[in-house]
Write an enzyme that holds these catalytic residues in place. Structure first.
Site, PDB file in Angstrom:
ATOM      1  N   SER A  85      10.082  -1.515  -3.369  1.00 34.58           N
ATOM      2  CA  SER A  85       8.951  -2.431  -3.524  1.00 34.58           C
ATOM      3  C   SER A  85       9.074  -3.192  -4.841  1.00 34.58           C
ATOM      4  O   SER A  85      10.176  -3.276  -5.408  1.00 34.58           O
ATOM      5  CB  SER A  85       7.635  -1.646  -3.451  1.00 34.58           C
ATOM      6  OG  SER A  85       6.551  -2.534  -3.354  1.00 34.58           O
ATOM      7  N   ASN A  86       7.996  -3.749  -5.320  1.00 32.81           N
ATOM      8  CA  ASN A  86       8.014  -4.480  -6.592  1.00 32.81           C
ATOM      9  C   ASN A  86       6.688  -4.259  -7.307  1.00 32.81           C
ATOM     10  O   ASN A  86       5.838  -3.517  -6.825  1.00 32.81           O
ATOM     11  CB  ASN A  86       8.279  -5.965  -6.337  1.00 32.81           C
ATOM     12  CG  ASN A  86       7.260  -6.533  -5.363  1.00 32.81           C
ATOM     13  OD1 ASN A  86       6.082  -6.570  -5.637  1.00 32.81           O
ATOM     14  ND2 ASN A  86       7.727  -6.955  -4.178  1.00 32.81           N
ATOM     15  N   ASP A  87       6.505  -4.929  -8.433  1.00 31.33           N
ATOM     16  CA  ASP A  87       5.352  -4.645  -9.302  1.00 31.33           C
ATOM     17  C   ASP A  87       4.067  -5.370  -8.914  1.00 31.33           C
ATOM     18  O   ASP A  87       3.078  -5.294  -9.650  1.00 31.33           O
ATOM     19  CB  ASP A  87       5.693  -5.039 -10.746  1.00 31.33           C
ATOM     20  CG  ASP A  87       6.512  -3.959 -11.416  1.00 31.33           C
ATOM     21  OD1 ASP A  87       6.341  -2.784 -11.047  1.00 31.33           O
ATOM     22  OD2 ASP A  87       7.323  -4.299 -12.299  1.00 31.33           O
TER      23      ASP A  87
END
Ligand code: PMT
Length: 397
Positions: free
Chosen positions: A210-212
């Site tokens: 995923s990402n932030d």
């Protein structure tokens, strides 16, 4: 709510103790609140509680006219921008529907020309009584706003409809009502889909890529669009809350997000892609938790580019994309504007700690084919969202 003058009418039911908190929340948001209570309401909570918190004397008796300058119940009715009746009992609803002014509260409400917002709270059977239902219909037909009571555990010891909703819910509904009342709903009738959050691409049942992205930017946009009257669907991979008037579709992966956007695309007017969609997903998702090995290779395959695909099939839809960049921001944003057939690209610098991913603030530059770029300097995401929605309104009118 800032500087909103609220005449806050409290009538006699057990929910009076909850209305203290509602009043505090209104004050916290900048409203000036003056309270009037029925004598029955004072059986549940003392007027002093409301007086101390509102910093104004509480009106109870129609005939205790201490200031000869004014007739108090008329003065309160005239002073207020809005009348809130919380809780509104079956008795007060009946009196109001039938034009009875036999105490301070009902007399003031009879004299009120500003909008009236009622929060009924009572026993389920009292609420369902045909007389109460008829009275509610009468009030609605006169353009008073009557909130739907909550369902849940009642003071009587059983579950049913009639509960006083949580303050947050009441305030959300009140905000919408005020905007509608003022006619500030230029997006009324428009269907807007907003995407938010970082998609999760499963590796196995417990791991994902995923990402932030927190979803804050997307959720703020959904809220801003709803406040301007749009019918909003928020397709989100974030766990942030949503107001209940926004249709929320919870997703995990880019493919799920794609499917939901694609399904609704034909009938929507505006698509805003604020989500940080993972560009790749594991080619294979393991059915069971992967066991430890020294080296692991995960083969990735490209996810659908949702914005680009929608750009290829758009007819009249207005497309807003984002560009999350750390360098050559303008060049990359303009490239995305062209390649994805977007109408606007909102570029943000995600290389800085105080903006972009997972922060409350952002700074963006908005690119389009028709106007000069517009920069919105570092400020709250709520404000950025309002600015973006204003541009959408200008361009879609
Ligand atoms: O969620 P927050 O913590 O508030 O952070 C906000 C944000 C930084 C995530 C937001 O402001 C933002 O920049 N969102 C877009 C992130 C992104 O994926 O940017 P991109 O430059 O990689 O993609 C360009 C556009 O294509 C975006 O609108 C994106 O939603 C869309 N896209 C990208 C990949 C993909 N497979 N499908 C897409 O539709």
């Amino acid at each position: 709510m800032k500087n909103l003058k609220v005449a806050f009418y409290v009538t006699g039911g057990i929910a009076v103790y909850k209305s203290v908190n509602l009043m505090r929340e209104l004050i916290k948001r900048g409203a000036e609140v003056k309270v009037a209570m029925t004598t029955s309401a004072t059986e549940f909570v003392t007027p002093l509680t409301f007086q101390v918190l509102s910093k104004h004397a509480v009106h109870i008796d129609t005939f205790s006219e201490e200031d000869p300058q004014y007739v108090q119940h008329i003065h309160l009715a005239d002073w207020a921008d809005i009348a809130i009746v919380a809780p509104a009992t079956a008795n007060t609803i009946a009196k109001l529907a039938n034009g009875i002014g036999d105490n301070f509260v009902t007399s003031a409400l009879m004299a009120t020309t500003s909008p009236i917002f009622l929060v009924p709270a009572m026993n389920e059977h009292m609420l369902e009584h045909p007389a109460t239902q008829q009275n509610i219909r009468t009030l609605k037909s006169r353009k008073a706003y009557v909130m739907e009571p909550d369902t849940g555990f009642l003071a009587e010891g059983y579950s049913g409809k009639g509960r006083f909703p949580e303050s947050e819910m009441i305030i959300e509904e009140l905000e919408g009502y005020l905007l509608a009342y003022k006619g500030e709903r230029p997006l009324k009738g428009k269907k807007i889909v907003v995407t938010a959050g970082g998609t999760k691409e499963r590796i196995d049942p417990v791991r994902f890529i995923s990402n932030d992205s927190s979803g804050k930017m997307g959720h703020a946009l959904a809220d801003a669009a709803w406040k301007k009257g749009a019918e909003v669907t928020l397709i989100t991979a974030s766990t942030l809350p949503t107001r209940k008037q926004i249709k929320r579709v919870q997703v995990d992966s880019a493919k799920e997000m794609y499917n939901h956007v694609n399904e609704s695309f034909e009938t929507l007017d505006v698509l805003i892609m604020a989500a940080a969609v993972s560009d790749y997903a594991p080619l294979n998702q393991e059915e069971h938790k992967m066991k430890k090995k020294n080296n692991v290779t995960i083969e990735l395959q490209k996810n659908p580019d949702i914005l680009k695909e929608m750009g290829q099939k758009k007819v009249n839809q207005f497309l807003v994309g984002f560009a999350a960049e750390t360098e050559n921001i303008e060049a990359y944003a303009l490239k995305k504007l062209k390649e994805k057939h977007a109408d606007l690209i909102v570029a943000n610098d995600v290389g800085k700690k105080d903006r972009g991913f997972n922060t409350n603030d952002n700074e963006v530059t908005i690119y389009s084919n028709v106007d000069q770029p517009v920069t919105i300097s570092l400020t709250k995401k709520d404000e950025i969202a309002e600015n973006i929605i204003d541009i959408v309104i200008d361009r879609t009118e």
